[in-house]
Write an enzyme that holds these catalytic residues in place. Sequence first.
Site, mmCIF file in Angstrom:
data_model
loop_
_atom_site.group_PDB
_atom_site.id
_atom_site.type_symbol
_atom_site.label_atom_id
_atom_site.label_comp_id
_atom_site.label_asym_id
_atom_site.label_seq_id
_atom_site.Cartn_x
_atom_site.Cartn_y
_atom_site.Cartn_z
ATOM 1 N N ARG A 147 2.286 28.045 16.890
ATOM 2 C CA ARG A 147 2.533 28.985 17.976
ATOM 3 C C ARG A 147 3.525 28.317 18.924
ATOM 4 O O ARG A 147 3.573 27.096 19.035
ATOM 5 C CB ARG A 147 1.245 29.303 18.725
ATOM 6 C CG ARG A 147 0.148 29.899 17.847
ATOM 7 C CD ARG A 147 -1.137 30.049 18.645
ATOM 8 N NE ARG A 147 -2.209 30.651 17.849
ATOM 9 C CZ ARG A 147 -3.113 29.951 17.152
ATOM 10 N NH1 ARG A 147 -3.048 28.617 17.147
ATOM 11 N NH2 ARG A 147 -4.050 30.559 16.462
ATOM 12 N N LYS A 171 -5.625 27.094 19.968
ATOM 13 C CA LYS A 171 -6.497 27.916 20.800
ATOM 14 C C LYS A 171 -7.901 27.331 20.806
ATOM 15 O O LYS A 171 -8.372 26.799 19.811
ATOM 16 C CB LYS A 171 -6.537 29.345 20.265
ATOM 17 C CG LYS A 171 -5.239 30.127 20.504
ATOM 18 C CD LYS A 171 -5.399 31.564 20.093
ATOM 19 C CE LYS A 171 -4.158 32.379 20.446
ATOM 20 N NZ LYS A 171 -4.290 33.796 20.056
ATOM 21 N N HIS A 238 7.267 34.051 17.103
ATOM 22 C CA HIS A 238 6.170 34.502 16.258
ATOM 23 C C HIS A 238 6.671 35.025 14.912
ATOM 24 O O HIS A 238 5.924 35.007 13.924
ATOM 25 C CB HIS A 238 5.346 35.573 16.969
ATOM 26 C CG HIS A 238 3.868 35.331 16.870
ATOM 27 N ND1 HIS A 238 3.253 34.193 17.349
ATOM 28 C CD2 HIS A 238 2.874 36.070 16.301
ATOM 29 C CE1 HIS A 238 1.956 34.246 17.098
ATOM 30 N NE2 HIS A 238 1.702 35.368 16.464
ATOM 31 N N ARG A 241 6.596 32.164 12.704
ATOM 32 C CA ARG A 241 5.209 31.881 12.311
ATOM 33 C C ARG A 241 4.766 32.849 11.206
ATOM 34 O O ARG A 241 4.148 32.440 10.219
ATOM 35 C CB ARG A 241 4.298 32.005 13.537
ATOM 36 C CG ARG A 241 2.807 31.752 13.273
ATOM 37 C CD ARG A 241 2.102 31.643 14.621
ATOM 38 N NE ARG A 241 0.660 31.837 14.538
ATOM 39 C CZ ARG A 241 -0.219 30.874 14.286
ATOM 40 N NH1 ARG A 241 0.195 29.637 14.038
ATOM 41 N NH2 ARG A 241 -1.518 31.127 14.272
ATOM 42 N N HIS A 264 -6.172 29.676 12.540
ATOM 43 C CA HIS A 264 -6.929 30.911 12.738
ATOM 44 C C HIS A 264 -8.425 30.625 12.641
ATOM 45 O O HIS A 264 -8.877 29.953 11.707
ATOM 46 C CB HIS A 264 -6.563 31.952 11.673
ATOM 47 C CG HIS A 264 -5.236 32.580 11.881
ATOM 48 N ND1 HIS A 264 -4.541 33.241 10.881
ATOM 49 C CD2 HIS A 264 -4.443 32.659 12.985
ATOM 50 C CE1 HIS A 264 -3.401 33.695 11.348
ATOM 51 N NE2 HIS A 264 -3.324 33.357 12.625
ATOM 52 N N TYR A 273 -1.195 38.717 6.260
ATOM 53 C CA TYR A 273 -0.073 38.207 5.482
ATOM 54 C C TYR A 273 -0.205 38.523 4.000
ATOM 55 O O TYR A 273 0.784 38.588 3.286
ATOM 56 C CB TYR A 273 0.089 36.700 5.706
ATOM 57 C CG TYR A 273 0.314 36.386 7.159
ATOM 58 C CD1 TYR A 273 1.484 36.790 7.804
ATOM 59 C CD2 TYR A 273 -0.654 35.744 7.917
ATOM 60 C CE1 TYR A 273 1.682 36.542 9.148
ATOM 61 C CE2 TYR A 273 -0.458 35.491 9.258
ATOM 62 C CZ TYR A 273 0.701 35.893 9.871
ATOM 63 O OH TYR A 273 0.897 35.661 11.206
#
Length: 297
Positions: A147, A171, A238, A241, A264, A273
């Site tokens: 990110r 995150k 993004h 990414r 994730h 994806y």
Amino acid sequence: MTDEDLVQAFLETERTVRGRSEHTIASYGRDLRQFASYIHALGITLSAVQREDVLMYIRHMSKEKRYQEATVNRKISCCRTFYAALVRQQTCASNPFALISVHSRKSHLPTVLSVSEVANLLSLPWCDFRSARDMLVFSLLYDTGCRIGELRSIKEQDIETDVLRIRVLGKGKKMRYVFYTKRTQSLLSSYLSMKHERFDTPYLIVSNSGKQLPMSTIGSMFATYGRRLGWQKNFTPHVLRHTYATHLLDNGADIRLVQELLGHQSISTTQIYTHVSKERLARVYEACHPHGRKQHE
């Protein structure tokens, strides 16, 4: 407590307890203050909001502001989280957003660059500190799938050049390793040499004045290079990414591995994806298989 105090307390909890990124905190702050401004214009405080007020606000965003569905959904989600916190604190008796469903979103697949488009991007020449930095940003985003907030936070001490990997904080303050190529290592070495001549800062990616690279500069950088390459499609951090993940899956990577590399928490987030790859397979079939062609010869 004033309404601003309630917002500030919520943001601080999200930052320190939930581990939200500064980008997310800033977004939450904007969304909540916008909602508060609307509610105050009606003569209502945040703790007195009812479901009917929320429905009016959603109509205001959709009809008057003409926000896209994704934007409306994000703002609803933010406010729902905020009021859930107020209910836990017993500041509010109930969550006025609890029974508000988000707008039905159409299935939009993420923008992805082709292999040749990535090659064209990464083959652009560089000649000075600024252009070397820009190319390093592109190379690292495509090599690692980071990110943009993660990339901006990388410090030189996080890079392990002997094994071509970088430690990043994602995150929820979850640490993971990402990997880069020998080609990027060569560019990284050249960039660091120029950076060390100019600045003494721990951050890897810096501005022309040696500060942590601002998001506004990154936005301008991507817009400039997108125009230079003549691309009509969306080109953002993004997108690189998305491209990283899609190209891994296209080449046989296990989805669990891609989930780990992307950072994730849920496999369902990564599964978008697989849909992109299926779309590609369908297009190849229609273009190449005699019975798949829409127009008969």
